[in-house]
Design a protein around this motif. Sequence first.
Motif, PDB file in Angstrom:
ATOM      1  N   TYR A  33      43.002  47.921  34.560  1.00  9.59           N
ATOM      2  CA  TYR A  33      44.389  48.407  34.501  1.00  9.59           C
ATOM      3  C   TYR A  33      44.509  49.501  33.432  1.00  9.59           C
ATOM      4  O   TYR A  33      45.615  49.900  33.064  1.00  9.59           O
ATOM      5  N   TYR A  34      43.360  49.975  32.959  1.00  5.01           N
ATOM      6  CA  TYR A  34      43.302  51.012  31.936  1.00  5.01           C
ATOM      7  C   TYR A  34      43.425  52.385  32.596  1.00  5.01           C
ATOM      8  O   TYR A  34      43.431  52.520  33.821  1.00  5.01           O
ATOM      9  N   THR A  35      43.514  53.411  31.765  1.00  5.25           N
ATOM     10  CA  THR A  35      43.604  54.769  32.309  1.00  5.25           C
ATOM     11  C   THR A  35      42.323  55.181  33.013  1.00  5.25           C
ATOM     12  O   THR A  35      42.340  56.103  33.831  1.00  5.25           O
ATOM     13  N   SER A  36      41.199  54.551  32.652  1.00  7.32           N
ATOM     14  CA  SER A  36      39.921  54.842  33.297  1.00  7.32           C
ATOM     15  C   SER A  36      39.443  53.605  34.034  1.00  7.32           C
ATOM     16  O   SER A  36      39.762  52.460  33.653  1.00  7.32           O
ATOM     17  N   ILE A  37      38.643  53.821  35.069  1.00  5.57           N
ATOM     18  CA  ILE A  37      38.050  52.725  35.826  1.00  5.57           C
ATOM     19  C   ILE A  37      36.646  53.136  36.234  1.00  5.57           C
ATOM     20  O   ILE A  37      36.372  54.314  36.469  1.00  5.57           O
ATOM     21  N   GLY A  38      35.738  52.167  36.249  1.00  2.00           N
ATOM     22  CA  GLY A  38      34.372  52.448  36.664  1.00  2.00           C
ATOM     23  C   GLY A  38      33.378  52.246  35.536  1.00  2.00           C
ATOM     24  O   GLY A  38      33.640  51.538  34.549  1.00  2.00           O
ATOM     25  N   LEU A  39      32.211  52.876  35.681  1.00  5.53           N
ATOM     26  CA  LEU A  39      31.150  52.806  34.688  1.00  5.53           C
ATOM     27  C   LEU A  39      31.243  54.066  33.833  1.00  5.53           C
ATOM     28  O   LEU A  39      31.147  55.182  34.357  1.00  5.53           O
ATOM     29  N   ARG A  97      42.396  57.449  43.075  1.00  7.46           N
ATOM     30  CA  ARG A  97      42.727  56.128  42.556  1.00  7.46           C
ATOM     31  C   ARG A  97      44.127  55.705  42.984  1.00  7.46           C
ATOM     32  O   ARG A  97      44.319  54.594  43.477  1.00  7.46           O
ATOM     33  N   GLY A  98      45.111  56.531  42.709  1.00  8.42           N
ATOM     34  CA  GLY A  98      46.468  56.258  43.205  1.00  8.42           C
ATOM     35  C   GLY A  98      47.015  54.905  42.828  1.00  8.42           C
ATOM     36  O   GLY A  98      47.650  54.239  43.656  1.00  8.42           O
ATOM     37  N   GLY A  99      46.763  54.439  41.638  1.00 12.33           N
ATOM     38  CA  GLY A  99      47.291  53.158  41.184  1.00 12.33           C
ATOM     39  C   GLY A  99      46.397  51.979  41.480  1.00 12.33           C
ATOM     40  O   GLY A  99      46.732  50.827  41.119  1.00 12.33           O
ATOM     41  N   HIS A 100      45.263  52.201  42.124  1.00 11.50           N
ATOM     42  CA  HIS A 100      44.345  51.084  42.404  1.00 11.50           C
ATOM     43  C   HIS A 100      43.765  50.527  41.106  1.00 11.50           C
ATOM     44  O   HIS A 100      43.460  51.272  40.172  1.00 11.50           O
ATOM     45  N   GLN A 101      43.593  49.202  41.059  1.00  9.69           N
ATOM     46  CA  GLN A 101      42.988  48.539  39.903  1.00  9.69           C
ATOM     47  C   GLN A 101      41.641  47.897  40.249  1.00  9.69           C
ATOM     48  O   GLN A 101      40.962  47.392  39.365  1.00  9.69           O
ATOM     49  N   TYR A 115      30.534  40.714  33.549  1.00  8.21           N
ATOM     50  CA  TYR A 115      31.164  40.930  32.246  1.00  8.21           C
ATOM     51  C   TYR A 115      32.657  40.687  32.410  1.00  8.21           C
ATOM     52  O   TYR A 115      33.331  41.331  33.223  1.00  8.21           O
ATOM     53  N   GLY A 116      33.188  39.751  31.646  1.00  8.45           N
ATOM     54  CA  GLY A 116      34.587  39.363  31.764  1.00  8.45           C
ATOM     55  C   GLY A 116      34.758  38.237  32.767  1.00  8.45           C
ATOM     56  O   GLY A 116      33.821  37.833  33.462  1.00  8.45           O
ATOM     57  N   GLU A 117      35.992  37.715  32.844  1.00 11.62           N
ATOM     58  CA  GLU A 117      36.293  36.606  33.737  1.00 11.62           C
ATOM     59  C   GLU A 117      37.277  37.073  34.809  1.00 11.62           C
ATOM     60  O   GLU A 117      38.335  37.627  34.506  1.00 11.62           O
ATOM     61  N   PHE A 118      36.914  36.828  36.082  1.00 15.36           N
ATOM     62  CA  PHE A 118      37.775  37.170  37.219  1.00 15.36           C
ATOM     63  C   PHE A 118      38.565  35.937  37.644  1.00 15.36           C
ATOM     64  O   PHE A 118      38.008  34.831  37.725  1.00 15.36           O
ATOM     65  N   ASP A 119      39.868  36.131  37.934  1.00 15.92           N
ATOM     66  CA  ASP A 119      40.656  35.023  38.482  1.00 15.92           C
ATOM     67  C   ASP A 119      40.617  35.076  40.001  1.00 15.92           C
ATOM     68  O   ASP A 119      39.859  35.845  40.603  1.00 15.92           O
ATOM     69  N   ASP A 120      41.461  34.278  40.658  1.00 17.58           N
ATOM     70  CA  ASP A 120      41.449  34.202  42.119  1.00 17.58           C
ATOM     71  C   ASP A 120      41.889  35.500  42.770  1.00 17.58           C
ATOM     72  O   ASP A 120      41.533  35.776  43.919  1.00 17.58           O
ATOM     73  N   GLN A 121      42.666  36.304  42.038  1.00 15.85           N
ATOM     74  CA  GLN A 121      43.105  37.584  42.582  1.00 15.85           C
ATOM     75  C   GLN A 121      42.156  38.723  42.202  1.00 15.85           C
ATOM     76  O   GLN A 121      42.457  39.890  42.451  1.00 15.85           O
ATOM     77  N   GLY A 122      41.032  38.388  41.603  1.00 15.52           N
ATOM     78  CA  GLY A 122      40.072  39.405  41.211  1.00 15.52           C
ATOM     79  C   GLY A 122      40.481  40.187  39.972  1.00 15.52           C
ATOM     80  O   GLY A 122      39.992  41.301  39.763  1.00 15.52           O
ATOM     81  N   ARG A 123      41.367  39.617  39.177  1.00 15.54           N
ATOM     82  CA  ARG A 123      41.809  40.268  37.948  1.00 15.54           C
ATOM     83  C   ARG A 123      41.244  39.528  36.731  1.00 15.54           C
ATOM     84  O   ARG A 123      40.734  38.424  36.845  1.00 15.54           O
ATOM     85  N   GLY A 124      41.397  40.145  35.548  1.00 19.95           N
ATOM     86  CA  GLY A 124      40.914  39.501  34.315  1.00 19.95           C
ATOM     87  C   GLY A 124      41.399  40.250  33.088  1.00 19.95           C
ATOM     88  O   GLY A 124      41.954  41.354  33.172  1.00 19.95           O
ATOM     89  N   GLY A 135      39.961  49.078  46.250  1.00 20.47           N
ATOM     90  CA  GLY A 135      40.388  47.759  46.693  1.00 20.47           C
ATOM     91  C   GLY A 135      39.362  46.710  46.346  1.00 20.47           C
ATOM     92  O   GLY A 135      38.350  46.968  45.674  1.00 20.47           O
ATOM     93  N   ASP A 136      39.615  45.468  46.834  1.00 20.68           N
ATOM     94  CA  ASP A 136      38.709  44.364  46.550  1.00 20.68           C
ATOM     95  C   ASP A 136      38.240  43.753  47.868  1.00 20.68           C
ATOM     96  O   ASP A 136      38.999  43.686  48.848  1.00 20.68           O
ATOM     97  N   SER A 137      37.020  43.303  47.870  1.00 21.57           N
ATOM     98  CA  SER A 137      36.413  42.779  49.093  1.00 21.57           C
ATOM     99  C   SER A 137      36.900  41.366  49.387  1.00 21.57           C
ATOM    100  O   SER A 137      36.997  40.525  48.482  1.00 21.57           O
ATOM    101  N   PRO A 138      37.159  41.078  50.637  1.00 18.19           N
ATOM    102  CA  PRO A 138      37.407  39.672  51.005  1.00 18.19           C
ATOM    103  C   PRO A 138      36.091  38.889  50.955  1.00 18.19           C
ATOM    104  O   PRO A 138      35.005  39.467  50.918  1.00 18.19           O
ATOM    105  N   LEU A 139      36.205  37.571  50.947  1.00 25.03           N
ATOM    106  CA  LEU A 139      35.038  36.701  50.872  1.00 25.03           C
ATOM    107  C   LEU A 139      34.760  36.087  52.231  1.00 25.03           C
ATOM    108  O   LEU A 139      35.695  35.786  53.005  1.00 25.03           O
TER     109      LEU A 139
END
Length: 599
Positions: free
Chosen positions: A157-163, A77-81, A120-129, A45-49
């Motif tokens: 939104y790729y098959t892999s997530i993380g470092l 993961r279960g579909g989490h981005q 790295y990359g640009e995040f929008d208001d929903q934390g996506r990019g 998930g994503d953290s609130p501010l």
Amino acid sequence: MLPRGFAIRHCILLIVSLILLTTFSNGLKADPPPEPITDWEYRWGDSPLDANGTPEWLEGESTDWQSTTSPSNPPGRGGHQHLWLRTTLPEGDWNDPVLYITSINLIGQAYLGDELIYQYGEFDDQGRGDFAGWPWHMIDLPQDAAGQTLTFRLYSYYTSIGLWGEVQVMERIDVLKHVIHESAQDLGVSALVLVLAILATIFALMGPERRGFLAIALFAYASGLMLLAEAPARQLIADGPLAWDTLRAGSYYTLPIALGMLLSHWLEGTAKRWIQRLWVLHVAYLVIAIGLVQLGIISLSITFPVFDVLLAISLPIMLLLALFRFHQLNLEQRLLVLSFTFFAPLLLADMVVAHGFVAWRTVPLSYGSLAFALAIAAIFLWHYRRTQQQLAMSNETLELQVAARTAELDQLVRELEGLSYKDSLTGLHNRRHFNTVFDHECRRAQQHGSQLSLLMLDLDHFKDINDYFGHDAGDAVLVKLASVLTQHFMELGVVCRIGGEEFVALLPDASAKTAESSANTLLTSVAQCACVHHGIPLRRITLSCGIATYADHTHDPHKLLRLADEALYHAKRSGRNRCVVWSESFEEHGFTLGRQQTQ
């Protein structure tokens, strides 16, 4: 045709370059890096501010964090981005510490404590990019970073997530050495393969096996550019991760196309048709995928999983069809199929690692490219040897053909020269030959002070023979007379036909008296000669003759023709069937060039 020694020189140069690159990379090898960081915690998930815009998950403790040994693809993961990772930076004696990360899927932020130190990359208001490429990352750390909490906010939104790959604290210089060392082999093999691709292009343009060499060149270009685009040192060559990954995708997607083109060119029947369908399918995917990416409709990253599934199906099918027909292939084709068979498992292994099916490890794709490069280098040398043998045989055949053709041309020239200097009816030399010989004999007579006599001969009443007996009979008379003249003057001089019934005899070193005696003997022989045509006796033929001699009658031998013609005219006026030697008295009576001049 390739210049002699071209292929051999370049192969030697490439081998030497590869050795130098390997030596250079060994010299730049960094000290053994510290162990990767393995003590990680994660939460989905994503953290609130908070009110200050700082993510709340950076502050305080929470039971939602879970432990994992790897920062790549933690469980559940279960579909989490969105994914958050944190760890404690290890202790160490650092002078210029940085955090080295092989790759981030797909964009992310790094916090040291609650301070944002890298994005790295640009995040929008929903934390996506959007996808920005897969470069390696070097994050600056303060010298007192040891023991502090390092937190990552990631979106994918790729098959892999993380470092993905290596994650460890290193000295900055060691990172650069590590990057160069890890890239040296790939860059060396890439250079080798690309040069061989150029040579294959030359063979395709100049050799007989154009389609085969064109497919080999395409595969070499694709594999060489793919290695270049995957080498970590690409970021030291030019910045632009997305551009490098676009190049990587295009070259990667081209590999099965080139392989399919080559195998379908070699194989026949059902195998050929199936492989054609497969590589055409890959062409369609390449055009559609890259086209949609360039139009901004889809992300480049999502084209990789679809292609990998397609490749995992089509590549084994192509190779199996080729191996089933292995006995039908020649030696060079078998060599390339074996190199492809060695390359294919490496591609599939790299694919498995990239999608996180197995733990991260380096897959040496350069070994597969090197095997392919050595195979085509051997083929080039074999083709070069065969080309040189064919060239030697062709040169030998060409020399024989040129010699034969030259002999034919010489014979033709001689025949043409004979035709141009001979009279076609009588076989005597013609006026053109006479002019050449006359000029030569005039110069000779002047240089040596020798005599030169010229006899002008004309058949008497020849027109009557043509009118009464026909032109065929006239021609027969001319042929008969030519034979008599040839026999008579054989050892005395040159006889030519210079007009219809006019002949000329040129007698070098002959005085006027000698020429006159010979002419009288000739006239007697002609008068006694019986001519018959088709069994019909012809009327008696006679000759009139005019003679002029250098230097008795003129000091310019070139005037002999005119003087002899005047003498011939006098012989005609005097009753024909006689020989007349030129005299100055002719000029007194106005006989010039066969016509009487007006006084």
